[in-house]
Write an enzyme that holds these catalytic residues in place. Sequence first.
Site, PDB file in Angstrom:
ATOM      1  CB  SER A  52      -0.928  -0.003   1.217  1.00  0.00           C
ATOM      2  OG  SER A  52      -1.671   1.185   1.292  1.00  0.00           O
ATOM      3  CB  SER A  75      -4.077   8.412  -0.867  1.00  0.00           C
ATOM      4  OG  SER A  75      -4.479   7.796   0.338  1.00  0.00           O
ATOM      5  CG  ASP A  76      -3.120   1.752  -2.391  1.00  0.00           C
ATOM      6  OD1 ASP A  76      -3.678   1.672  -3.500  1.00  0.00           O
ATOM      7  OD2 ASP A  76      -2.970   0.783  -1.624  1.00  0.00           O
ATOM      8  CB  THR A  77      -7.701   2.739   0.858  1.00  0.00           C
ATOM      9  OG1 THR A  77      -7.512   4.113   1.191  1.00  0.00           O
ATOM     10  CG2 THR A  77      -8.472   2.054   1.978  1.00  0.00           C
ATOM     11  CB  SER A 112      -0.164   4.202   2.076  1.00  0.00           C
ATOM     12  OG  SER A 112       0.025   2.952   2.700  1.00  0.00           O
TER      13      SER A 112
END
Length: 203
Positions: A52, A75-77, A112
């Site tokens: 992530s 961003s990353d989920t 993240s």
Amino acid sequence: MSQPTRTPVRVILASQSPRRRELLAQIGITHDVRPADIDETVWPGEEPVPHSERLAREKAHTLALLHPEAVVIGSDTIVVIEGAILGKPVSRDDAIAMLERLSGREHTVYTSVAVAHEGRTLSGVEAVQVYFRSLTRAQIEAYVDTGEPMDKAGAYGIQGFGATLVERICGDYFAVMGLPLGRLVALLRELGYAYEFGPVRAR
């Protein structure tokens, strides 16, 4: 003597997520949207959290190279249960299977966030424990038929109808939505930019 006015900087969100756009607007950060085109495949042996964070950093870095004048946010989920990453469902049946797996259980959402400018990229990860209510097959199918799960990791969105699936959370609510705002502001300040409840400005 009045303080000199600090110049707002251009901010780019490297994501097409409407939730992330809304969250940035909510705290007054004006921004442009430029989704990053990167390969999001999990590397062999790559653990969920490093995966992530790597994607968030790649999104920010990729757009920063194209727009060197801007501060770029990536961003990353991901949703993780028993060590497995649940991505976005590819079909109705896939969404149903994910929600059946989450029903009545605890899972972890990792979001993240990375900020990049002038060759520097800073990042961090927020972990949130999410506890689902026990759901019947009929409830799951009815939720999937709203269409809400289909573009969301883990097949649910906490800010919509999916709020009724969640019993409680332990951690940053905004991270579950897709952008941990407190950590984002801290990273911007660490990168050397000022945030005072409005546009991001040069110090």
